[in-house]
Design a protein around this motif. Structure first.
Motif, PDB file in Angstrom:
ATOM      1  N   THR A 328      49.923  43.363  50.022  1.00 34.33           N
ATOM      2  CA  THR A 328      49.059  42.183  50.093  1.00 34.33           C
ATOM      3  C   THR A 328      49.662  41.158  51.046  1.00 34.33           C
ATOM      4  O   THR A 328      50.852  41.194  51.359  1.00 34.33           O
ATOM      5  N   LEU A 329      48.800  40.246  51.464  1.00 37.87           N
ATOM      6  CA  LEU A 329      49.215  39.198  52.393  1.00 37.87           C
ATOM      7  C   LEU A 329      49.230  37.866  51.651  1.00 37.87           C
ATOM      8  O   LEU A 329      48.188  37.406  51.183  1.00 37.87           O
ATOM      9  N   THR A 330      50.402  37.254  51.533  1.00 40.45           N
ATOM     10  CA  THR A 330      50.508  35.983  50.821  1.00 40.45           C
ATOM     11  C   THR A 330      50.009  34.847  51.716  1.00 40.45           C
ATOM     12  O   THR A 330      49.977  34.980  52.942  1.00 40.45           O
ATOM     13  N   PRO A 331      49.626  33.708  51.103  1.00 40.71           N
ATOM     14  CA  PRO A 331      49.214  32.553  51.924  1.00 40.71           C
ATOM     15  C   PRO A 331      50.299  32.129  52.909  1.00 40.71           C
ATOM     16  O   PRO A 331      49.993  31.752  54.039  1.00 40.71           O
ATOM     17  N   ASP A 332      51.565  32.189  52.504  1.00 42.49           N
ATOM     18  CA  ASP A 332      52.650  31.807  53.420  1.00 42.49           C
ATOM     19  C   ASP A 332      52.723  32.754  54.614  1.00 42.49           C
ATOM     20  O   ASP A 332      52.926  32.314  55.756  1.00 42.49           O
ATOM     21  N   ASN A 333      52.560  34.045  54.359  1.00 45.50           N
ATOM     22  CA  ASN A 333      52.614  35.004  55.459  1.00 45.50           C
ATOM     23  C   ASN A 333      51.395  34.871  56.371  1.00 45.50           C
ATOM     24  O   ASN A 333      51.495  35.087  57.582  1.00 45.50           O
ATOM     25  N   LEU A 334      50.253  34.526  55.789  1.00 41.66           N
ATOM     26  CA  LEU A 334      49.073  34.290  56.621  1.00 41.66           C
ATOM     27  C   LEU A 334      49.303  33.082  57.534  1.00 41.66           C
ATOM     28  O   LEU A 334      48.938  33.099  58.719  1.00 41.66           O
ATOM     29  N   THR A 335      49.937  32.040  56.983  1.00 46.88           N
ATOM     30  CA  THR A 335      50.266  30.871  57.793  1.00 46.88           C
ATOM     31  C   THR A 335      51.238  31.241  58.902  1.00 46.88           C
ATOM     32  O   THR A 335      51.099  30.782  60.048  1.00 46.88           O
ATOM     33  N   ARG A 336      52.218  32.074  58.604  1.00 41.67           N
ATOM     34  CA  ARG A 336      53.159  32.537  59.637  1.00 41.67           C
ATOM     35  C   ARG A 336      52.437  33.321  60.728  1.00 41.67           C
ATOM     36  O   ARG A 336      52.734  33.158  61.919  1.00 41.67           O
ATOM     37  N   MET A 337      51.496  34.153  60.328  1.00 43.55           N
ATOM     38  CA  MET A 337      50.759  34.954  61.299  1.00 43.55           C
ATOM     39  C   MET A 337      50.039  34.061  62.309  1.00 43.55           C
ATOM     40  O   MET A 337      50.031  34.334  63.509  1.00 43.55           O
ATOM     41  N   PHE A 338      49.452  32.972  61.807  1.00 43.40           N
ATOM     42  CA  PHE A 338      48.624  32.120  62.668  1.00 43.40           C
ATOM     43  C   PHE A 338      49.374  30.906  63.214  1.00 43.40           C
ATOM     44  O   PHE A 338      48.735  30.017  63.789  1.00 43.40           O
ATOM     45  N   GLU A 339      50.684  30.855  63.060  1.00 44.78           N
ATOM     46  CA  GLU A 339      51.413  29.699  63.583  1.00 44.78           C
ATOM     47  C   GLU A 339      51.336  29.616  65.101  1.00 44.78           C
ATOM     48  O   GLU A 339      51.541  28.552  65.688  1.00 44.78           O
ATOM     49  N   ILE A 340      51.035  30.709  65.769  1.00 46.05           N
ATOM     50  CA  ILE A 340      50.953  30.711  67.228  1.00 46.05           C
ATOM     51  C   ILE A 340      49.516  30.529  67.711  1.00 46.05           C
ATOM     52  O   ILE A 340      49.241  30.625  68.905  1.00 46.05           O
ATOM     53  N   CYS A 341      48.605  30.247  66.784  1.00 43.45           N
ATOM     54  CA  CYS A 341      47.194  30.027  67.123  1.00 43.45           C
ATOM     55  C   CYS A 341      46.832  28.568  66.844  1.00 43.45           C
ATOM     56  O   CYS A 341      47.503  27.890  66.069  1.00 43.45           O
ATOM     57  N   PRO A 342      45.767  28.077  67.453  1.00 45.90           N
ATOM     58  CA  PRO A 342      45.361  26.689  67.183  1.00 45.90           C
ATOM     59  C   PRO A 342      44.963  26.456  65.734  1.00 45.90           C
ATOM     60  O   PRO A 342      45.069  25.347  65.228  1.00 45.90           O
ATOM     61  N   ARG A 343      44.501  27.515  65.046  1.00 44.89           N
ATOM     62  CA  ARG A 343      44.018  27.366  63.667  1.00 44.89           C
ATOM     63  C   ARG A 343      43.799  28.756  63.072  1.00 44.89           C
ATOM     64  O   ARG A 343      43.820  29.755  63.778  1.00 44.89           O
ATOM     65  N   ILE A 344      43.569  28.792  61.776  1.00 50.05           N
ATOM     66  CA  ILE A 344      43.074  30.014  61.142  1.00 50.05           C
ATOM     67  C   ILE A 344      41.557  29.997  61.310  1.00 50.05           C
ATOM     68  O   ILE A 344      40.904  29.049  60.872  1.00 50.05           O
ATOM     69  N   PRO A 345      40.965  30.987  61.953  1.00 47.87           N
ATOM     70  CA  PRO A 345      39.582  30.848  62.429  1.00 47.87           C
ATOM     71  C   PRO A 345      38.538  30.614  61.366  1.00 47.87           C
ATOM     72  O   PRO A 345      37.481  30.049  61.648  1.00 47.87           O
ATOM     73  N   TRP A 346      38.779  31.036  60.128  1.00 52.27           N
ATOM     74  CA  TRP A 346      37.748  30.875  59.097  1.00 52.27           C
ATOM     75  C   TRP A 346      38.030  29.720  58.147  1.00 52.27           C
ATOM     76  O   TRP A 346      37.239  29.441  57.256  1.00 52.27           O
TER      77      TRP A 346
END
Length: 628
Positions: A328-346
């Protein structure tokens, strides 16, 4: 991409040697007698940077008006401000006249400035150069931050002449201002943000360290040359000596990686810094190139977009890199994934907080499929930020390879076949008809949340299993009652909708007539119509309507209303049956969809009746004529 043409403009006091510098570099030697001003000329290609044409423009206080020189200053990509080292007044005028003038003329669009001390052949004492720098020029360069370098040269002996124009080109092609703050002597925040993305993309195992293999891959992808073990050991040693915490477990930390880039800048190797940045898609403003994040996308209004096989493979690999051991993907790991993007798209498109819902791989893919359908341009930008494709003119792969565009709905209706992974249904009905409950039931099979907060239109996106194949169904509410009536008969409904779902609360006697009227307005050619009786767990009421639901559907070659309950669903009333039925209809489009709206029954008797009246009138007229 870097500019293909550069304009270098030389300014300075009279008799400092601007024109002789230009003739020396372009003609290959010193000329004692030159005109006060020469026309614009190109720098020889052996001195110009590869794939770049350098134009040189001369100026002269003696031969030109002040307004003309000011215009030349505004035109320049880089300015060389020349003084003569044997003329103290020309050195003083750098800070007293020329740099203030440049600051005014380039207030809206600053450009790099190279300070040039010509006639170095007039002195043989190297210490005097250091003295000039410390006493006269360093304070000026500190005050006027557009000054990027000071170079001494001699047009007479040709010493450093080529270097002047080499550094002028570098100042444009590899600017220092975006990456290094001369005032604080530190990397700029924008550059550090870009470097974080580069680091994360190179950190293949996502352990926040760059190991030897990852560094080798970085070196090869950026410079097309391998990094030897000895070179790597030396770089690690330098980093460990100069940056605390730069090396951990024999790997580079982010701090260590940042230190390396700062070291390149301080050693004057800005071309190395910019090669890294441009390999990863950055322009001179440290924004990703527009055509990198938004490649051309050719699609009609009646097409849909869905994730391609390559795009899905990339996203699955990305998920696995950040997922926990349990998958599973934790909220913290999701935040890490998108730290190089302007935002989480959804994130900005969710009605309620869904952070407590476990991020399974299926939900992760559903959210991406939703983003691809809802906003393909944002989907492409996010894929570029996350490193789906290289930023290279030689590569045929762009972010557009991450999605595919469907055939137009017009064409699908012609061939009566649709083979997509995303189908779209619009849900119509009174506000109390149970539409939102249907959307919630579908969302639980997909993204887990209802979307549409940013557009004030509720959208559900979920998976549907059909004949062993998984597809996605979109169910969308189209505003309030008045908006529904306007939309259902419009070309927008034909272009955007695969199946129109008409919902009524079968336990209330006044609900069916509303959706029956809407159904009779359904655009043709357009989507199929599907009638749904919600709240099937409650006793059915006789509808106050010109026709009962069964008669209405039979007359229009329409399936009988589907009985659905979201409160106490049975095998026959489960919302999944509705979703499957919607997809079945959507996959079989027709030029004249089921159902084609019937002619209103209130006018069906008028044709024969009118004909009978006409015959009667003719008969009466004929009888009266004969009687006469």
């Amino acid at each position: 991409m870097p500019p293909s043409e550069i304009l270098v403009v030389l300014v300075g006091d009279r008799a400092v040697g601007k024109t002789t510098m230009i003739t020396a570099v372009t003609r290959g030697g010193f000329e004692a007698n030159v005109a006060p001003l020469i026309p614009g000329i190109k720098l020889p290609q052996d001195i110009a940077h590869e794939n770049c044409t350098v134009h040189i423009r001369d100026t002269s206080l003696r031969a030109q008006e002040d307004q003309t020189i000011a215009r030349d200053i505004r035109d320049a990509d880089v300015l060389c401000v020349v003084c003569a080292i044997d003329n103290p007044q020309s050195i003083s005028n750098l800070g007293d006249y020329w740099l203030p003038l440049i600051e005014r003329e380039r207030a809206q669009q600053p450009c790099p400035v190279i300070l040039v001390g010509n006639k170095m052949d007039k002195t043989s004492d190297p210490s005097q150069s250091t003295q000039r720098m410390n006493q006269g020029l360093k304070p000026v360069m500190t005050k006027y931050l557009m000054c990027e370098a000071y170079i001494e040269c001699s047009a007479k002996t040709m010493d450093n002449i080529a270097d002047v124009f080499f550094y002028a080109q570098k100042a444009v092609l590899f600017p220092i201002k975006p990456v290094y703050d001369m005032t604080t002597r530190s990397l700029t925040p924008a550059f550090m943000k870009a470097l974080r993305r580069v680091f994360v993309l190179c950190d293949e195992d996502k352990d926040n360290l760059l190991n030897d293999r990852e560094l080798y891959n970085f070196q090869s992808s950026v410079f097309n040359t391998p990094l030897s073990s000895q070179e790597l050991a030396e770089i690690k040693a330098v980093t460990e000596r100069n940056r605390a915490g730069g090396i951990e477990n024999n790997c580079f930390t982010r701090e260590g990686f940042f230190f390396l880039q700062e070291l390149f800048i301080l050693k004057g190797r800005l071309e190395t810094t910019w090669r890294v940045l441009r390999t990863f898609g950055y322009d001179d403003n440290l924004e990703l190139f527009e055509d990198y994040i938004h490649p051309p996308l050719d699609m009609g209004r009646d097409c849909t977009t869905e994730i391609s096989a390559d795009g899905e493979g990339f996203l699955l690999s990305l998920y696995d890199k950040f997922a926990e051991a349990d998958g599973t993907l934790t909220p913290d790991n999701l935040t890490r994934m998108f730290e190089i993007c302007p935002r989480i798209p959804w994130d900005d498109d969710i009605y309620h907080d869904g952070s407590d819902i476990p991020m399974s791989k299926a939900r992760f893919l559903a959210l991406w499929a939703y983003t691809c359908w809802r906003d393909p341009e944002e989907f492409l930008a996010m894929m570029a930020y996350l490193g789906f494709c290289p930023c290279s003119e030689s590569s045929d792969i762009t972010a557009a390879n991450a999605l595919k565009v469907s055939r137009s709905r017009r064409d699908e209706r012609t061939v009566q076949f649709a083979n997509r992974s995303v189908y779209v249904g619009y849900v119509f009905g009174r506000t109390t008809s149970g539409k939102t409950s249907l959307l919630s039931a579908l969302a639980s099979e997909g993204t887990g949340v209802i979307h549409g907060r940013s557009t004030a239109t509720r959208v559900a996106f979920g998976r549907v299993q059909l004949d062993g194949q998984q597809v996605y169904l979109v169910l969308k509410e189209e505003g309030g009652d008045g908006q529904e009536q306007e939309f259902v008969g419009s070309s927008s409904c034909s272009d955007l909708c695969d199946v129109a779902v008409f919902c009524y609360d079968q336990s209330k006697s006044t609900q069916f007539q509303y959706v029956a009227d809407l159904a009779d307005q359904l655009v043709v050619p357009g989507p199929h119509g599907l009638m749904v009786a919600t709240k099937a767990d409650l006793p059915a009421a006789v509808q106050v309507s010109t026709q009962q639901p069964a008669d209405f559907c039979a007359e229009r070659d329409m399936s009988m209303p589907l009985q659905v309950s979201t409160v106490a669903p049975s095998d026959t009333t489960h919302p999944k049956e509705l979703f499957r039925a919607a997809v079945v209809l959507a996959r079989e489009p027709r030029a004249t969809p089921r159902f084609a709206p019937a002619q209103p029954r209130t006018t069906s008797w008028l044709v024969p009746a009118t004909a009978a009246v006409g015959v009667a009138i003719v008969a009466i007229v004929a009888y009266r004529w004969l009687k006469r």
